[in-house]
Motif scaffolding. Sequence first.
Motif, PDB file in Angstrom:
ATOM      1  N   VAL A  15      29.239  42.555  47.740  1.00 17.28           N
ATOM      2  CA  VAL A  15      27.830  42.071  47.669  1.00 17.28           C
ATOM      3  C   VAL A  15      26.712  43.324  47.621  1.00 17.28           C
ATOM      4  O   VAL A  15      25.823  43.144  46.658  1.00 17.28           O
ATOM      5  CB  VAL A  15      27.367  41.109  48.788  1.00 17.28           C
ATOM      6  N   GLN A  18      28.133  46.169  44.606  1.00 12.00           N
ATOM      7  CA  GLN A  18      28.106  45.323  43.181  1.00 12.00           C
ATOM      8  C   GLN A  18      28.923  46.285  42.175  1.00 12.00           C
ATOM      9  O   GLN A  18      28.031  46.769  41.248  1.00 12.00           O
ATOM     10  CB  GLN A  18      26.717  45.019  42.730  1.00 12.00           C
ATOM     11  N   LYS A  20      30.491  47.950  38.902  1.00 13.17           N
ATOM     12  CA  LYS A  20      30.628  47.416  37.576  1.00 13.17           C
ATOM     13  C   LYS A  20      29.487  46.395  37.140  1.00 13.17           C
ATOM     14  O   LYS A  20      30.151  45.184  36.482  1.00 13.17           O
ATOM     15  CB  LYS A  20      31.795  47.315  37.215  1.00 13.17           C
ATOM     16  N   GLY A  21      28.421  46.135  37.717  1.00 10.41           N
ATOM     17  CA  GLY A  21      27.470  45.169  37.714  1.00 10.41           C
ATOM     18  C   GLY A  21      27.989  43.758  38.372  1.00 10.41           C
ATOM     19  O   GLY A  21      27.335  42.516  38.043  1.00 10.41           O
ATOM     20  N   LEU A  22      29.003  43.709  39.202  1.00 12.09           N
ATOM     21  CA  LEU A  22      29.454  42.414  39.787  1.00 12.09           C
ATOM     22  C   LEU A  22      28.506  41.821  40.445  1.00 12.09           C
ATOM     23  O   LEU A  22      27.610  42.279  41.313  1.00 12.09           O
ATOM     24  CB  LEU A  22      30.652  42.690  40.775  1.00 12.09           C
ATOM     25  N   GLN A  23      28.351  40.304  40.242  1.00 12.73           N
ATOM     26  CA  GLN A  23      27.178  39.680  40.447  1.00 12.73           C
ATOM     27  C   GLN A  23      27.367  39.133  42.125  1.00 12.73           C
ATOM     28  O   GLN A  23      28.286  39.294  42.533  1.00 12.73           O
ATOM     29  CB  GLN A  23      26.863  38.332  39.906  1.00 12.73           C
ATOM     30  N   ILE A  24      25.993  39.412  43.013  1.00 14.29           N
ATOM     31  CA  ILE A  24      26.310  38.700  44.350  1.00 14.29           C
ATOM     32  C   ILE A  24      26.874  37.587  44.631  1.00 14.29           C
ATOM     33  O   ILE A  24      27.496  37.376  45.280  1.00 14.29           O
ATOM     34  CB  ILE A  24      24.878  38.934  44.852  1.00 14.29           C
ATOM     35  N   GLY A  25      26.468  36.402  43.771  1.00 17.29           N
ATOM     36  CA  GLY A  25      27.219  35.167  43.599  1.00 17.29           C
ATOM     37  C   GLY A  25      28.678  35.449  43.377  1.00 17.29           C
ATOM     38  O   GLY A  25      29.216  34.593  44.125  1.00 17.29           O
ATOM     39  N   THR A  26      29.032  36.218  42.718  1.00 15.90           N
ATOM     40  CA  THR A  26      30.398  35.989  42.101  1.00 15.90           C
ATOM     41  C   THR A  26      31.328  36.557  43.345  1.00 15.90           C
ATOM     42  O   THR A  26      32.278  35.986  43.671  1.00 15.90           O
ATOM     43  CB  THR A  26      30.579  37.110  41.144  1.00 15.90           C
ATOM     44  N   SER A  27      30.702  37.694  43.967  1.00 12.60           N
ATOM     45  CA  SER A  27      31.547  38.038  45.233  1.00 12.60           C
ATOM     46  C   SER A  27      31.489  37.174  46.307  1.00 12.60           C
ATOM     47  O   SER A  27      32.454  37.072  46.957  1.00 12.60           O
ATOM     48  CB  SER A  27      30.621  39.346  45.701  1.00 12.60           C
TER      49      SER A  27
END
Length: 317
Positions: A15, A18, A20-27
Amino acid sequence: MILASLLFLVTLVLVIWQPKGLQIGTSAVAGAIAAVALGIVSLTDVWTVTSIVWDATLAFIGIIILSMVLDEIGFFEWAALKMVRLSGGNGHVMFVYMMILGALVAAFFANDGAALILTPIVLAKMKYLKMKPLPMFAFLMAGGFIGDSASNPLIISNLTNIVTAGYFNLGFWEYAKAMFLPNLLSIIASIAVLWIYFRKDIPTHIDITQLSSPESAIKNLIMFRLSWWFLALLMVGYFIGDAYHSKVIETVLNNEFDLVVTVCDHAHESCPMFPKAVKTIHISFEDPSGKAVEEYAKTLDLIEATLLPVIKSELCD
């Protein structure tokens, strides 16, 4: 416990980092699914928590959506520029005004709204004013702190407030009355302590002559004006809605009643004894829930034709 702690730490790292641009909601969603899949949290636990916080979650989502719409209109940027202009370039006055703005935003748009929306605006304006890193840090820290310490006055000011008020059946006005003074003292104490701590880092004078006017931040003047009316009506709605809500049975058990009426079989079977009730009667009506609107109208007609005359007769005897 070890597995749960490891999963929590991994989710928290993803969270914050993040990658490679991983979204907070996805994590967060991935962490929740993993917790259920690994048996750390059971589906029963999920259902229990959902039944407690579903309404609070929807209310909070609504507040955030409202905040985002106002942000698109330029409402918050206008407010920030207005506060800067009102300070007259006095750094210490500007510091206090920005904290007051943070407290107001937190009160009406929740602490997360203050942090997510107001902080980037303040940062952009501080950079435009060419502030040095230390003064900029002071303003940003103060804004973030006041967003939490001033998120107490209304039920809508914090997700925790919404959950707590719903769980203990606290009304909007009841909560506001109880928390007004504590929140006011919290704001005063926060401003005083933060100013004392950061006073040496705050510049005495800030050149605001090159700063754009508050009106320039407004992207849609009609929507901006309508937003004030909408917010006023929303607040009125909160207080009016507070007066019209279903009461929890435990809050009226000891009240004095002339007559207790149950209108569905479930209520008749499970309704507790009212120690001070004079008489209890039961008239059954079919529950129209989940049916067409016409069924609701039929039930209303039956209540008017059957129930009201009985109640009138019982009370007049």
